[in-house]
Motif scaffolding. Sequence first.
Motif, PDB file in Angstrom:
ATOM      1  N   PHE A 181      -2.971 -10.531  -8.121  1.00 57.45           N
ATOM      2  CA  PHE A 181      -2.034  -9.445  -7.829  1.00 57.45           C
ATOM      3  C   PHE A 181      -1.021  -9.884  -6.771  1.00 57.45           C
ATOM      4  O   PHE A 181      -1.345 -10.672  -5.868  1.00 57.45           O
ATOM      5  N   GLY A 182       0.205  -9.374  -6.904  1.00 52.76           N
ATOM      6  CA  GLY A 182       1.219  -9.568  -5.878  1.00 52.76           C
ATOM      7  C   GLY A 182       1.522  -8.239  -5.209  1.00 52.76           C
ATOM      8  O   GLY A 182       1.633  -7.203  -5.870  1.00 52.76           O
ATOM      9  N   LEU A 183       1.656  -8.257  -3.891  1.00 50.71           N
ATOM     10  CA  LEU A 183       1.892  -7.032  -3.115  1.00 50.71           C
ATOM     11  C   LEU A 183       3.250  -7.135  -2.428  1.00 50.71           C
ATOM     12  O   LEU A 183       3.510  -8.088  -1.696  1.00 50.71           O
ATOM     13  N   ASN A 184       4.114  -6.148  -2.667  1.00 49.07           N
ATOM     14  CA  ASN A 184       5.445  -6.129  -2.053  1.00 49.07           C
ATOM     15  C   ASN A 184       5.708  -4.775  -1.413  1.00 49.07           C
ATOM     16  O   ASN A 184       5.419  -3.733  -2.009  1.00 49.07           O
ATOM     17  N   GLN A 185       6.265  -4.816  -0.207  1.00 49.04           N
ATOM     18  CA  GLN A 185       6.638  -3.554   0.445  1.00 49.04           C
ATOM     19  C   GLN A 185       8.004  -3.106  -0.070  1.00 49.04           C
ATOM     20  O   GLN A 185       8.964  -3.873  -0.093  1.00 49.04           O
ATOM     21  N   LEU A 186       8.080  -1.835  -0.479  1.00 53.99           N
ATOM     22  CA  LEU A 186       9.318  -1.283  -1.024  1.00 53.99           C
ATOM     23  C   LEU A 186      10.107  -0.467  -0.014  1.00 53.99           C
ATOM     24  O   LEU A 186      11.321  -0.327  -0.136  1.00 53.99           O
ATOM     25  N   GLY A 187       9.418   0.101   0.974  1.00 56.49           N
ATOM     26  CA  GLY A 187      10.124   0.929   1.953  1.00 56.49           C
ATOM     27  C   GLY A 187       9.233   1.325   3.104  1.00 56.49           C
ATOM     28  O   GLY A 187       8.000   1.233   3.032  1.00 56.49           O
ATOM     29  N   ALA A 188       9.868   1.754   4.184  1.00 64.32           N
ATOM     30  CA  ALA A 188       9.162   2.220   5.374  1.00 64.32           C
ATOM     31  C   ALA A 188       9.623   3.640   5.700  1.00 64.32           C
ATOM     32  O   ALA A 188      10.620   4.133   5.172  1.00 64.32           O
ATOM     33  N   ASN A 189       8.857   4.304   6.554  1.00 62.31           N
ATOM     34  CA  ASN A 189       9.164   5.678   6.972  1.00 62.31           C
ATOM     35  C   ASN A 189       9.276   6.622   5.776  1.00 62.31           C
ATOM     36  O   ASN A 189      10.126   7.508   5.742  1.00 62.31           O
ATOM     37  N   CYS A 190       8.413   6.421   4.808  1.00 57.66           N
ATOM     38  CA  CYS A 190       8.432   7.248   3.595  1.00 57.66           C
ATOM     39  C   CYS A 190       7.019   7.419   3.062  1.00 57.66           C
ATOM     40  O   CYS A 190       6.799   7.463   1.854  1.00 57.66           O
ATOM     41  N   GLY A 191       6.042   7.513   3.957  1.00 55.95           N
ATOM     42  CA  GLY A 191       4.657   7.599   3.549  1.00 55.95           C
ATOM     43  C   GLY A 191       4.326   8.899   2.842  1.00 55.95           C
ATOM     44  O   GLY A 191       5.120   9.846   2.806  1.00 55.95           O
ATOM     45  N   ALA A 192       3.139   8.961   2.259  1.00 53.68           N
ATOM     46  CA  ALA A 192       2.665  10.159   1.556  1.00 53.68           C
ATOM     47  C   ALA A 192       1.704  10.930   2.447  1.00 53.68           C
ATOM     48  O   ALA A 192       1.055  10.361   3.336  1.00 53.68           O
ATOM     49  N   VAL A 193       1.595  12.238   2.210  1.00 56.06           N
ATOM     50  CA  VAL A 193       0.777  13.078   3.078  1.00 56.06           C
ATOM     51  C   VAL A 193      -0.682  13.139   2.656  1.00 56.06           C
ATOM     52  O   VAL A 193      -1.550  13.423   3.479  1.00 56.06           O
ATOM     53  N   GLY A 194      -0.976  12.918   1.369  1.00 54.84           N
ATOM     54  CA  GLY A 194      -2.351  13.088   0.941  1.00 54.84           C
ATOM     55  C   GLY A 194      -2.671  12.306  -0.306  1.00 54.84           C
ATOM     56  O   GLY A 194      -1.781  11.782  -0.990  1.00 54.84           O
ATOM     57  N   PRO A 195      -3.947  12.221  -0.653  1.00 47.54           N
ATOM     58  CA  PRO A 195      -4.383  11.397  -1.784  1.00 47.54           C
ATOM     59  C   PRO A 195      -3.894  11.897  -3.141  1.00 47.54           C
ATOM     60  O   PRO A 195      -3.923  11.143  -4.111  1.00 47.54           O
ATOM     61  N   HIS A 196      -3.431  13.149  -3.211  1.00 51.29           N
ATOM     62  CA  HIS A 196      -2.942  13.687  -4.479  1.00 51.29           C
ATOM     63  C   HIS A 196      -1.537  14.275  -4.326  1.00 51.29           C
ATOM     64  O   HIS A 196      -1.187  15.246  -4.983  1.00 51.29           O
ATOM     65  N   SER A 197      -0.738  13.658  -3.482  1.00 54.60           N
ATOM     66  CA  SER A 197       0.592  14.202  -3.171  1.00 54.60           C
ATOM     67  C   SER A 197       1.714  13.528  -3.948  1.00 54.60           C
ATOM     68  O   SER A 197       2.886  13.830  -3.713  1.00 54.60           O
ATOM     69  N   ALA A 198       1.392  12.616  -4.876  1.00 47.85           N
ATOM     70  CA  ALA A 198       2.416  11.891  -5.632  1.00 47.85           C
ATOM     71  C   ALA A 198       2.122  11.973  -7.128  1.00 47.85           C
ATOM     72  O   ALA A 198       0.957  11.968  -7.545  1.00 47.85           O
ATOM     73  N   VAL A 199       3.188  12.056  -7.934  1.00 48.95           N
ATOM     74  CA  VAL A 199       3.050  12.039  -9.393  1.00 48.95           C
ATOM     75  C   VAL A 199       4.131  11.151  -9.993  1.00 48.95           C
ATOM     76  O   VAL A 199       5.194  10.964  -9.399  1.00 48.95           O
ATOM     77  N   ASP A 200       3.843  10.624 -11.186  1.00 46.98           N
ATOM     78  CA  ASP A 200       4.813   9.802 -11.894  1.00 46.98           C
ATOM     79  C   ASP A 200       5.244  10.510 -13.170  1.00 46.98           C
ATOM     80  O   ASP A 200       4.410  11.032 -13.920  1.00 46.98           O
ATOM     81  N   VAL A 201       6.562  10.540 -13.407  1.00 49.27           N
ATOM     82  CA  VAL A 201       7.125  11.169 -14.598  1.00 49.27           C
ATOM     83  C   VAL A 201       7.968  10.129 -15.329  1.00 49.27           C
ATOM     84  O   VAL A 201       9.088   9.815 -14.924  1.00 49.27           O
TER      85      VAL A 201
END
Length: 790
Positions: free
Chosen positions: A461-481
């Motif tokens: 696996f390769g790991l790349n940082q995409l951005g800072a100061n844009c974290g998520a608040v919780g384990p189910h706070s993001a969705v993909d459409v």
Amino acid sequence: MPLASTKFAPGFDKQSTAYGAEGKWVDGENIRFRYGQPEKIGGWIKLFGDKLIGVVRDQFAWSDLTGTRHLALGTDKKLYIYKEGAIADVTPLRATQASLTNPFVTTSGSAVVTVTDASHGAAVGDFVTFSGASAVGGLDMNAEFEITAVTSSSVYTVTHSSNASSGATGGGSSAVTAAYQIAPGPEVNAYGYGWGISAWNGVITPTITDAVNMGSGINNSATTLTVDDGSKFANGDFILVGQEIMKVTGVSTNALTVTRGLAINNTTTTVASGSSPGNTSSSHIAAAHADNAVVTLIFDASNTSYFFTGWNVASASSTTTIDGRYWVFETFGEDLLALANNSVLYKWDTSVGPGTRAAVASANAPTASRHLILSTPDRHVILMGTETTIGSTTTQDDLFLRFSSQEDFTTWTPSSTNTAGSFRIQDGSKIVTAVRSRGSILVWTDTSLHSLQFIGAPFIFGLNQLGANCGAVGPHSAVDVNGTTFWMSQNAFYMFDGAIKKLPCTVQDYVFDNFSITSQATVYAGLNTDFNEVTWFYASKDSSFIDRSVTFNYLENVWYTNSLARTTWLDRGVYELPYATEYEPTVNGTVPTVLGLTDGASSVYVHEEGTDDDISAMRCTLQSGDFDIEDGQQLLSISRFIPDFKEQKGSADVLLSFKDYNSITNETTLNGAISAAATSVILTDATSFPSSGTILIGAELITYTGKTANTLTGCSRGTSNTTAATHVDDKKVINYSTVRINLSTVTPTTTKIDTRGRGRQGNLLISSDAVGDNWRFGTLRLDVKPDGGR
């Protein structure tokens, strides 16, 4: 003269001033926008009548190889499987003690049963199931119990549903089996971030807690606090509710007489109103608290060793729980992988059916992790916030992730013959969540976003940082459409479609100015693809549980809010319609049957089904901002309103209000919930409200005859033919004392409404509250003519 037409932009605008919101909608309840127009949201019905034990924190649907559908639901206390109409408890077992010899002791006339098990390892609130027992004191002990108290490492008590008919010292046979389930997790998130955890950075071990038991909560001035169990408290105790400190001055059963808004002196534990540790001028200000808010004992007058450590005194952060229990689910083939935060990975095998409990997936896997995801198409199981040394929970690192060998969740130690491995993310303090997106897995910490991509040997696996100061608040706070990801951060909403973008939000201050940072990990993002909606369900500032929601229509780029309280949401896919869960903290679960069960239960609903709130009416409101009826200097006379509703069923009430250009309609919020019969209303700030007058809350007009500080007295409810209703804490209150109003009922056959109004500005409020009501609104048209100058 021709009809004056006013069109309103879709979505809610809660950012603008009163006049800045002209031509916009500003508030509503149970409303969505579709094709630019507002309509009542779809209704919901219960999936099944039983209530699950605890608060559901995640749900996950899949089909096995035969096409049979399954639904996993994880609560703070249990793990359930719903399979084609039947619900089963599959909570994993922690330990099984076989061949206990006569472990039960009963007392005649008491439901409390003492149990002896030298190796129980249990805590209060754990679940145990006994089998192989003969009757003891007239009680059948072959049942599941919630443990009531733990007396010692070898003795605990449970509570039966009946009183024993006789006393028995040692009974139950010589072949009693006790099966202990994994320990429940915390129901709520506890405040414990950095400097200042708990009360002025102090902690208590063990912590004694209870809950507010007042249907409408408690306002900021009441001196009687009703709790679930008053026996935990005594005269002279100090308690913490939210961030407010109170002193108990009397106890009558479960009613505590309290002194409000105090601060504890760091050396003498005496109180002084408005003072604080270090003799500063600030205090834990008296505030409104919701029903079932956590009540924590912070000083026990009868036990001076029980108190929060003082200001600037070191305390062990390890005794402070931050995250409540949550679950994360994945499938591996047709089987379910389940992870409760900070626990081991479990597997439920579909081939054995719901009659068999989930079990540890692999003895070789890490034993403490925060999050779970499966990479595709390579099929590596990835555990995040996990152990640097497998099997050692003391090495759990919130930024460390491990992946199993390909197609094998039993192999986790890297070697030259497998593809297992690990990474450590550098930015942030903990991994929060992860979502599969286009060609990669997106991984959020509390401050940053990263991309994890399968690249093959030797690095896997390769790991790349995409951005800072844009974290998520919780384990189910993001969705993909469809390759675009949306998420909620601590103070904004974001999307990623190849680049990180902050979403302009017309309700941003409304959400984040009243957002519980303590409960941020409970935020749940739900996708409703049929209506192009992403909804975040969240807890308001003074609530321990989800009580609000905010929705973004990503196709029409509009926002709207609601008080719909759903702890989880599942989009249609495996099932034809969305499923969602609601938590009732003062209600007992019904499945499975557990004796001695404490309160807290969840219902599962099928959404977008019908038009009602299960079998009850769904109350629905929609309010515009103030608008100029026509440009110019003259006052206008309004004689007719032309309805413009589509697909209407039942009726809708239309409240038209008119005012002169200089009429004042100040706004504030409720300070505490009110019932439909309440005759006094406490406001957050009544300074700008007259000593007598009229207020608007939701769709209800209330007149009052007096004002004392922030309390309106002599209230007459549901005036001007509106309907008296209950209102939640922090709901908007508008001064309508100088507003001219006209309330009309519109049905599908209504062609016009005659009205008498005069003014320069208007306001439109549409509401409905009957079973079967449904509507969609178009354009406001008024018959106006000049009626004199200003």
